[in-house]
Design an enzyme around this catalytic site. Structure first.
Site, short mmCIF file in Angstrom:
data_model
loop_
_atom_site.label_atom_id
_atom_site.label_comp_id
_atom_site.label_asym_id
_atom_site.label_seq_id
_atom_site.Cartn_x
_atom_site.Cartn_y
_atom_site.Cartn_z
N GLU A 37 50.90 32.77 47.87
CA GLU A 37 51.52 31.50 47.46
C GLU A 37 52.98 31.84 47.18
OE1 GLU A 37 49.18 29.26 44.36
OE2 GLU A 37 48.02 31.11 44.44
N ARG A 263 40.66 43.41 42.21
CA ARG A 263 42.12 43.50 42.26
C ARG A 263 42.60 44.80 41.64
NH1 ARG A 263 44.29 38.41 40.97
NH2 ARG A 263 46.21 39.28 40.17
N LYS A 273 52.03 37.20 38.51
CA LYS A 273 53.33 36.61 38.83
C LYS A 273 53.85 35.77 37.67
CE LYS A 273 51.89 35.27 42.92
NZ LYS A 273 51.77 34.54 44.18
P1 ATP Z 1 49.07 36.58 40.65
O1 ATP Z 1 47.78 36.60 39.91
O2 ATP Z 1 49.93 37.75 40.42
O3 ATP Z 1 49.83 35.30 40.50
P2 ATP Z 1 47.94 35.63 43.03
O4 ATP Z 1 46.57 36.10 43.34
O5 ATP Z 1 48.08 34.25 42.53
O6 ATP Z 1 48.66 36.70 42.14
P3 ATP Z 1 48.73 35.16 45.71
O7 ATP Z 1 50.09 34.91 46.19
O8 ATP Z 1 47.76 34.05 45.72
O9 ATP Z 1 48.88 35.77 44.26
O10 ATP Z 1 48.10 36.44 46.40
C1 ATP Z 1 48.14 36.74 47.76
C2 ATP Z 1 47.05 37.73 48.03
O11 ATP Z 1 47.24 38.90 47.26
C3 ATP Z 1 45.69 37.17 47.67
O12 ATP Z 1 44.80 37.45 48.72
C4 ATP Z 1 45.32 37.91 46.42
O13 ATP Z 1 43.93 38.06 46.33
C5 ATP Z 1 46.05 39.24 46.60
N1 ATP Z 1 46.35 39.86 45.31
C6 ATP Z 1 47.03 39.33 44.28
N2 ATP Z 1 47.06 40.17 43.22
C7 ATP Z 1 46.38 41.27 43.59
C8 ATP Z 1 46.04 42.51 42.95
N3 ATP Z 1 46.41 42.78 41.70
N4 ATP Z 1 45.31 43.41 43.65
C9 ATP Z 1 44.95 43.15 44.91
N5 ATP Z 1 45.22 42.03 45.57
C10 ATP Z 1 45.92 41.08 44.93
MG MG Z 2 46.85 32.92 43.73
#
Ligand code: ATP
Ligand code: MG
Length: 558
Positions: A37, A263, A273
């Site tokens: 995102e 994760r 984020k």
């Molecule tokens: P955050 O929790 O930091 O806001 P998010 O999951 O909302 O992260 P996205 O932009 O939706 O962030 O993530 C893009 C991809 O990265 C998704 O497939 C998500 O599962 C993966 N991802 C995000 N954080 C991690 C992590 N700590 N370890 C592994 N994969 C991750």
């Molecule tokens: Mg997300």
């Protein structure tokens, strides 16, 4: 020079895909995607997801898309999109074709929503958010059907068309899937699939005032793109039945299979984020690319290399169960990569002047030493020896502890790449502070052992008259608690390490560094790995400490 081979850690997703390929599933094709995102900068957790998705596509000769799941225009921006593209490229990956946007599928998704309405599987609901919460029930109690659930298909089609045309205010109505208000999985209790937002979108401008929800968009976008293996993190496990329900109930062009992995969680680090944005917005750090941030752009600026990050990710197990990874493993991956690639240089961070009494005041000598002790192909560099040199304050002790291998009164040490010097006299100021050492050098010790006495210590130095003054930013971990997020009573910002940045406005580097360019990495001998910060100008270079030579965290803070 031999590269360290990187151990590939266990990866259950790879095993599943191998099995699918063996069985000819999806015609043996592997299509993955990385779906951020665009609401912030990527961090180390995303790096694992990028390495996993792009890596699997490479391993199985498949393809990996970069797709922005951009369903929340109020939190998204082009700045984030550009930063994410830069980071993925910098890590060394190439996405399949152009980058994609879920917003590019808004028309198709809108059509899927109409299809659900036509099948009696979606309805327009007028409950307020508060009412909707009450109707939803709890983990232990079933929800209650919305009074709008039995609207006719014709009414729903008409209302949804009018929502789309902009007749209603934000939040006045939503479109919901008609699934099961009693489902033990709350995600299936008639989730919202479209909401009204009169807001410009960074990609679609003012084309839409209804936007699909993330859950409706994500799985269907995978289906539209023909993704075979939708890999995501564990928190989406409970959403999988919903994604499957959407795909099964509209004319989706394909059916991806979703797999969830734990994760990446790093100690001493925050990877959310939202929290990283808070640090940026409150100026706790200088920006998303502050070298202390676990963002890819911060780590890049700090001097971490793409190879180090890829090696770290490859060596981190892709697991089904949650675990915490030691940030020391990341730092050690950085050391390993920089050890083989970073040229050596000397820089004195905390100088004390040493006068070489038997070296003529106007004499200089150029000493040529290797740029890298284990890699001749990196060539050599020149050091200038002169009457006065700087050494680091920590390399002198008034009273030498046992086994001291540096300078002390009447003790000798070798100036690295140069001569052996012996400390004959210590000059102190009124407060007793050492301000200068007077040493004599042994002219027969250049590249040779001394005769008649033994010297074990080697210290770094630079000429006091021929050097390059530089600024050095000594970075340390941003948090001083292993689990900054771990205590509900306390805000994570309370664990910010007050010593995470120490600025040395004037350190002295060897002259050869004057041509160094932003981003270039060096090992400052005996000090650590450093890289040139983009804040540098022609007049003055700024170096960031990337990482120490050894893991000294426990020692300093234990
Ligand atoms: P955050 O929790 O930091 O806001 P998010 O999951 O909302 O992260 P996205 O932009 O939706 O962030 O993530 C893009 C991809 O990265 C998704 O497939 C998500 O599962 C993966 N991802 C995000 N954080 C991690 C992590 N700590 N370890 C592994 N994969 C991750
Ligand atoms: Mg997300």
């Amino acid at each position: 020079m031999a590269e360290k081979t990187v151990v590939q850690a266990s990866n259950f997703v790879r095993n599943i895909i191998q099995e699918d390929v063996n069985q000819g599933k999806h015609n043996g094709l592997v299509a993955t995607r990385f779906p951020p995102e665009p609401n912030g900068y990527l961090h180390i957790g995303h790096a694992t997801s990028i390495c996993l998705n792009f890596g699997l596509a490479e391993d199985f000769s498949g393809s990996c898309n970069l797709r922005f799941d951009d369903t929340n225009p109020e939190k998204e921006s082009d700045e984030y999109i550009q930063a994410i593209k830069r980071d993925v490229e910098w890590l060394g990956f190439t996405w399949h074709g152009d980058e994609r946007y879920a917003s590019g599928y808004f028309q198709q998704l809108h059509g899927f929503a109409i299809e659900l309405i036509e099948k009696g599987l979606a309805y327009v609901c007028d409950l307020t958010p508060e009412q909707a919460r009450e109707y939803r029930g709890t983990l232990t109690e079933a929800g209650t059907d919305s009074p709008y659930r039995e609207r006719s298909i014709a009414d729903n089609l008409d209302l949804f068309a009018r929502m789309t045309a902009g007749e209603f205010a934000d939040g006045a109505k939503v479109l919901r899937a008609k699934i099961d208000m009693a489902s033990p999985n709350i995600n299936l209790r008639d989730p919202i699939i479209y909401r009204i937002r009169h807001i410009e979108h960074h990609q679609t401008g003012s084309d839409w005032c209804v936007y699909p929800m993330y859950d409706f968009t994500h799985g269907l976008s995978d289906a539209i793109e023909g993704i075979t293996h939708s890999i995501c993190t564990l928190e989406f496990e409970d959403h999988r039945p919903l994604y499957d329900w959407f795909i099964d109930n509209v004319s989706a062009p394909s059916k991806p299979q979703q797999y969830e992995f734990a994760r990446l969680e790093l100690n001493y680090t925050v990877t959310s984020k939202r929290k990283l944005k808070q640090l940026v917005d409150t100026h706790a750090v200088s920006g998303w690319d502050d070298p202390r941030m676990p963002t890819i752009s911060g780590m890049r600026r700090r001097g971490f290399t793409p190879a180090a990050l890829r090696n770290f990710c490859a060596a981190t197990p892709v697991a089904r169960s949650k675990g915490i990874t030691d940030v020391g493993r990341l730092e050690s991956a950085v050391r390993d990569d920089l050890d083989s690639h970073a040229p050596r240089a000397m820089c004195v961070l905390d100088p004390i002047k040493v006068t070489i009494s038997n070296w003529p005041a106007d004499k200089t000598q150029t000493l040529t030493v290797p740029a890298h002790p284990k890699d001749d192909t990196m060539g050599s560099r020149d050091l200038i020896m002169s009457h006065e040199v700087f050494i680091d304050r920590a390399d002198f002790a008034m009273e030498a502890p046992r086994k001291w291998k540096r300078l002390a009164p009447q003790q000798s040490a070798r100036l690295r790449g140069g001569y052996i010097v012996t400390c004959d006299e210590v000059i102190t100021d009124a407060a007793g502070e050492v301000i200068e050492l007077v040493c004599s050098y042994d002219e027969n010790t250049l590249g040779k052992k001394p005769e008649g006495y033994k010297v074990n210590g080697v210290i770094h130095w630079v000429s006091a008259s021929h050097n390059l003054p530089v600024e050095v930013r000594v970075y340390d971990r941003l948090f001083n608690d292993e689990n900054p997020d771990g205590n509900k009573e306390r805000d994570f910002t309370e664990c910010l390490n007050p010593d995470s940045l120490r600025v040395i406005s004037k350190a002295y580097a060897e002259l050869g560094l004057s041509a160094a360019q932003a981003g270039q990495q060096f090992q400052f001998e005996r000090e650590g790995y450093f890289c040139v910060d983009p804040d540098s100008s022609n007049e003055s270079l700024v170096f960031n400490r990337t990482v120490t030579l050894r893991d000294s965290w426990g020692k300093q803070n234990g």
